[in-house]
Write an enzyme that holds these catalytic residues in place. Sequence first.
Site, PDB file in Angstrom:
ATOM      1  N   ASP A  71       0.867  -1.180   0.000  1.00  0.00           N
ATOM      2  CA  ASP A  71       0.000   0.000   0.000  1.00  0.00           C
ATOM      3  C   ASP A  71       0.903   1.228   0.000  1.00  0.00           C
ATOM      4  OD1 ASP A  71      -1.725  -2.171   0.822  1.00  0.00           O
ATOM      5  OD2 ASP A  71      -3.114  -0.709   1.659  1.00  0.00           O
TER       6      ASP A  71
ATOM      7  N   LYS B 172      -6.529   3.353  -3.680  1.00  0.00           N
ATOM      8  CA  LYS B 172      -7.029   3.433  -2.299  1.00  0.00           C
ATOM      9  C   LYS B 172      -7.329   4.888  -1.971  1.00  0.00           C
ATOM     10  CE  LYS B 172      -5.207   2.271   2.352  1.00  0.00           C
ATOM     11  NZ  LYS B 172      -4.114   1.548   3.042  1.00  0.00           N
TER      12      LYS B 172
ATOM     13  N   LYS C  92      -9.950   0.436  -3.014  1.00  0.00           N
ATOM     14  CA  LYS C  92      -9.921   0.184  -1.576  1.00  0.00           C
ATOM     15  C   LYS C  92     -10.366   1.449  -0.863  1.00  0.00           C
ATOM     16  CE  LYS C  92      -6.931  -0.945   2.358  1.00  0.00           C
ATOM     17  NZ  LYS C  92      -5.618  -1.463   2.814  1.00  0.00           N
TER      18      LYS C  92
END
Lengths: 234, 224
Positions: A94, A157, A189
């Site tokens: 991430d 995300k 996400k």
Amino acid sequence: MIATEAGLVGIIDQTNLEMGASAQEIADFCTRSVPFGFRALCLLPDQVGVAMPILRGTSISLAACVSFPLGLDRWEVKAREAAELCDLGVDEIDMVVHTGRAREGDLGWVEQEVAAVRRAVAHPRLLKVIIEIPVLPADLAGPVGLAAEAGGADLVKTSTGYKRLGIRATSAGDVRLLRSRLSPKTGIKAAGGIRSLGQLEEMVEVGATRVGASRGIEIVQEWRLRRGADPRGL
Amino acid sequence: MTSGATPVPLRYGSDQVEGWPDLVAPTRGELGAAFRALRRAGVAAVAVDPAEVALARQLLDGFPAPVVALISAPLGAMTSGSRVAQAELALADGADELAVAMDPSLVRSGKLGRAVAELSPLRRLAAGRTLRVICHLALLGPDLGAEAAAGGVDGGADLVMTNSHFDGEVTVEQVVAVRRRVGQRIPLVASGGVAATSQAAQLLLAGATRVAVGWSGFCGEPSP
């Protein structure tokens, strides 16, 4: 509404990014989380070594953050950190984009740094790119998401969700916007302030394919209670 | 991160105030404005995030304050190789000093020795330059934080900073604890949420060599 527990836990990144958490606290977090069968556990880089032996032999992926939470690193450093984490056995990365350049609308910068990290994160490992929508001008969230996608993101995300930054929570509108702009092949996400089953389901309804939550266990227990089941899973 | 609502009219131009990044996701334009304010204020040093070292060098444009690159900050949680790469690039971009956030998780896990050992490659890289260590006192508490500071000095640090910009507020108690543990010889920068003149004065009286004040305290511009 999410119909099965497998369907619920299969989209949750159970997350602990607490600054300065001890090895014991992270081990306890992992041990408590494993029976729920989450899609992934998401941790800071220095906790990967703690989690790895606990997750070995489970179906749970290990995700680690890169350039977290500010993203104010040169791309070479982000790529190096991602490569090191992959060498350690992490399944998912991430990464945070350079939030300042993203706010300027420097889409070339964002695409280039994502591409550099992508080269270090070979498939089947997943690359999630955090674009920190809460700090972006409203008209830039879509273009920055597209730049992340062009750089090779598997999922975009919405936010770090890092409370010490003092930014707003992710909204369903953030997810809806990304879903309307990104390719159907790119996952989304949702992360940042998602603390209940209702919030999670709202994100999924508008297009989230993954949800980051520090309260994943409580969310699953809430789902069980709603189904009339024992929240402990007994 | 501070709201930036309260400018801090300290004794600017003295050698007692440093600038410290507290803007969320600053653009290059906002960095330019912040650096103009820092130069006007005559700060003694400017700490910057590592991606912005080269830009900071340009923006200082001959102003004599050293550029301090923040390494593994604010969380202190980076992998060892990436931390070293970050420091190498920061020095290549023109950083005068490195400020390394110790890993607070290691310290809280009883592995201070390992946290100190992680400073070694950075000490070698910064040979001849000031190596600072950021000790997370607000997070660790005064006693453990002061232990971390002493470890950092043993590991080769030339200067102690109390907190990263995410740890919380620096207090007189923290400054006293570090001074008691490392003595008077090591420079000590009180960093973390300094937002008022009276607070800064107390920290200096308690033994801090300097205070670090968020950029927004100089330009009066709130974080976005």
